[in-house]
Enzyme design. Structure first.
Site, PDB file in Angstrom:
ATOM      1  N   SER A   1       0.764  -1.694   5.190  1.00 22.25           N
ATOM      2  CA  SER A   1       0.544  -2.048   6.796  1.00 22.25           C
ATOM      3  C   SER A   1       0.754  -0.897   7.826  1.00 22.25           C
ATOM      4  O   SER A   1       0.366  -0.975   8.960  1.00 22.25           O
ATOM      5  CB  SER A   1       0.882  -3.311   7.066  1.00 22.25           C
ATOM      6  OG  SER A   1       2.128  -3.549   7.292  1.00 22.25           O
TER       7      SER A   1
ATOM      8  N   LYS B   1       5.932   1.934  14.348  1.00 24.86           N
ATOM      9  CA  LYS B   1       4.894   1.017  13.779  1.00 24.86           C
ATOM     10  C   LYS B   1       4.899   0.006  14.971  1.00 24.86           C
ATOM     11  O   LYS B   1       5.923  -0.295  15.525  1.00 24.86           O
ATOM     12  CB  LYS B   1       5.282   0.620  12.423  1.00 24.86           C
ATOM     13  CG  LYS B   1       4.444  -0.705  11.867  1.00 24.86           C
ATOM     14  CD  LYS B   1       4.756  -1.231  10.717  1.00 24.86           C
ATOM     15  CE  LYS B   1       4.073  -2.133  10.029  1.00 24.86           C
ATOM     16  NZ  LYS B   1       4.368  -2.689   8.767  1.00 24.86           N
TER      17      LYS B   1
ATOM     18  N   SER C   1       4.579  -1.501   2.033  1.00 26.41           N
ATOM     19  CA  SER C   1       3.961  -1.177   3.581  1.00 26.41           C
ATOM     20  C   SER C   1       4.529   0.294   4.167  1.00 26.41           C
ATOM     21  O   SER C   1       4.119   0.846   4.944  1.00 26.41           O
ATOM     22  CB  SER C   1       4.180  -2.261   4.660  1.00 26.41           C
ATOM     23  OG  SER C   1       3.523  -3.316   4.211  1.00 26.41           O
TER      24      SER C   1
END
Length: 496
Positions: A153, A78, A177
């Site tokens: 996210s 990420k 997330s």
């Protein structure tokens, strides 16, 4: 097929010289390049350097000696987690030129274990919402249907692993997330117990007690990788899932807990999971927790109370060199900020912003007590989102959609998102498995049993040759549950 195998299988094949690390990395790089125009998962790549790292791994195998457990296995990260020399902007335009000077501790642990980073993946702006979209990198789409979101996210990680381009990915989770993208993209995702894995090396950083609500964990296409990866990240041995007995384990489901009713596809998927666990000897308990419908305000209150700043989003902008916006400017469309970020910034600019009231914090404590009582010594099964992957933009302005996932961050318990095949429309379905604090092995053990029964990850068309069939366990279901599912899992009729 290389791009359908687990990280553990690939590592064994490389050590035993059945495959070369170069071949493994090249296969995943090619798949990322194939899917890149459609899903926009990897937003900054290091493919050439990854191939060089793979060649060095092959030389290390040829030289003999002790080899690290993940030698030659590629992975993605990420973008908010530092990878040396790579961007770390969280989609904020003001941080366009920033490059991480060193690896985050979690990335370094994986690299020390022999794994090879391929690049960094997309996220929502400042990690503020459950759709991965920002003004720097654009929008990430779902590999099963490009008209739908990959989640957030960590949506870039969900798409990268879900398309088959990464055996696993490193991500973070403070309100679902990891688990929401894992659900939407049909892969496994594990949020560890609070404090088990280091949160350092992230931007935006976690601060104060709010850091206890955030967990750094992995998404993976195969369940067998979850515990080995977690042990690498935790830096120590943990429980052994194969030692966990499902016989007599209490499996709890929560009814009427969501303001948005759970869809038929996800409810049926959960009930199939219940049936499979009954067949393994588990015992089922159903509870009604309508208080969960009001969980958003207590969750946000606890998150705000745990922060060292009353204006954390504005502070991030100022630290990045961006001028403080006005409330009027945030009400207009912006070339620099997405709508979720503008909403968060506007909320901080409103007058009379105070610390959360005590009643909201008491409500948060009560919710945690209810949840821990419901889990007990067993596990709790609940969808991470009320629907399979929605179309782009359909979640904005609906904060209650956070509830099914964020409630577990509030309690700090481990949760594993488990893929359970595809719906009739070709979208992934799945369920969260939550266990008590420190019992990550129990949640993962249940996930492994569900993978054994239902087959786990189903590659999207084009990712691993011919799509693998979904295991049909309807006979087992009918035997151990009162009613058969209304829908059977089936591959989609066409590519999204």
């Amino acid at each position: 097929m290389i791009t359908a195998r687990s990280a553990s299988e690939l590592a064994r094949a490389i050590r035993q010289r059945e495959l070369t690390a170069v071949d493994v990395v090249a296969a995943h790089v090619n798949l990322h390049r194939q899917f890149a125009p459609r899903i926009n998962a990897v937003v900054a790549e290091r493919f050439d350097r990854a191939l060089d790292d793979a060649a060095a791994a092959d030389a290390r195998v040829a030289s003999g000696g002790e080899l690290p457990p993940l030698l030659g296995v590629p992975f993605t990260v990420k973008e908010t987690i530092a990878v040396e020399g790579m961007p770390q902007s969280a989609g904020l335009v003001a941080r366009r030129e920033y490059r991480a000077p060193s690896n985050a501790p979690t990335v370094q642990q994986l690299v020390d274990a022999g794994a090879i980073p391929l690049g960094v993946t997309n996220t929502s702006e400042l990690t503020l919402w459950i759709e991965s979209d920002n003004k720097l990198y654009g929008r990430t789409s779902n590999p099963y249907d490009n008209s739908r979101t990959a989640g957030g996210s960590s949506g870039g990680e969900g798409a990268a692993v879900g398309c088959g381009g990464s055996p696993f990915g490193l991500a973070s989770d403070i309100a679902g997330s990891i688990r929401v993208p894992a659900l939407f993209c049909g892969v496994f995702g594990h949020k560890p117990s609070s404090g088990l894995v280091c949160n350092d090396g992230m931007w935006p950083p976690t601060e104060g007690e709010s850091g206890l609500m955030l967990g750094v964990g992995c998404l993976a296409r195969r369940g067998e990788d979850l515990m080995p990866l977690l042990e690498v990240l935790a830096g120590r041995p943990l429980g052994v899932p194969s030692d966990v007995s499902l016989n007599g384990l209490t499996v709890t489901t929560v009814e009427e807990a969501s303001r948005a009713a759970i869809s038929e596809e996800l409810r049926d998927a959960r009930e199939r999971a219940v049936g499979a666990l009954l067949a393994a000897g588990a015992e089922v308990k159903r509870v009604h927790l309508r208080s969960w419908r009001r969980a958003v305000a207590p969750y946000l209150a606890r998150l705000q109370a745990g922060s060292n700043s009353s204006h954390p989003t504005l502070k991030l902008l100022e630290e990045s060199g961006e001028e403080r916006p006005s409330l009027r400017s945030l009400l207009r469309r912006s070339e620099r900020h997405t709508a979720p970020a503008r909403i968060a910034l506007a909320a901080e600019l409103l007058p009379e912003r105070r610390r959360p009231p005590r009643r909201a914090l008491r409500a948060a404590d009560a919710l945690v007590s209810e949840l821990l009582e419901a889990i007990g010594d067993g596990v709790l099964l609940h969808p991470a989102h009320p629907r399979p992957a929605p179309h782009h933009g359909r979640t904005l302005g609906r904060p209650w959609l956070l509830t099914p996932a964020a409630i577990f961050n509030l309690a700090g318990v481990p949760v594993t998102e488990v893929p359970l095949g595809l719906s009739e429309t070709g979208l992934p379905v799945g369920v969260q498995v939550a266990a008590g604090a420190g019992r990550d092995d129990v949640a993962i053990a249940v996930a492994l049993e569900l993978e054994r029964v239902f087959g786990g990850w189903v590659p999207p068309l084009g990712s691993a040759g011919v799509r693998a069939g979904v295991v049909d366990k309807s006979d087992t279901y009918r035997r151990f549950y009162r009613q058969p599912p209304r829908r059977r899992l089936a591959p989609p009729p066409h590519e999204g």
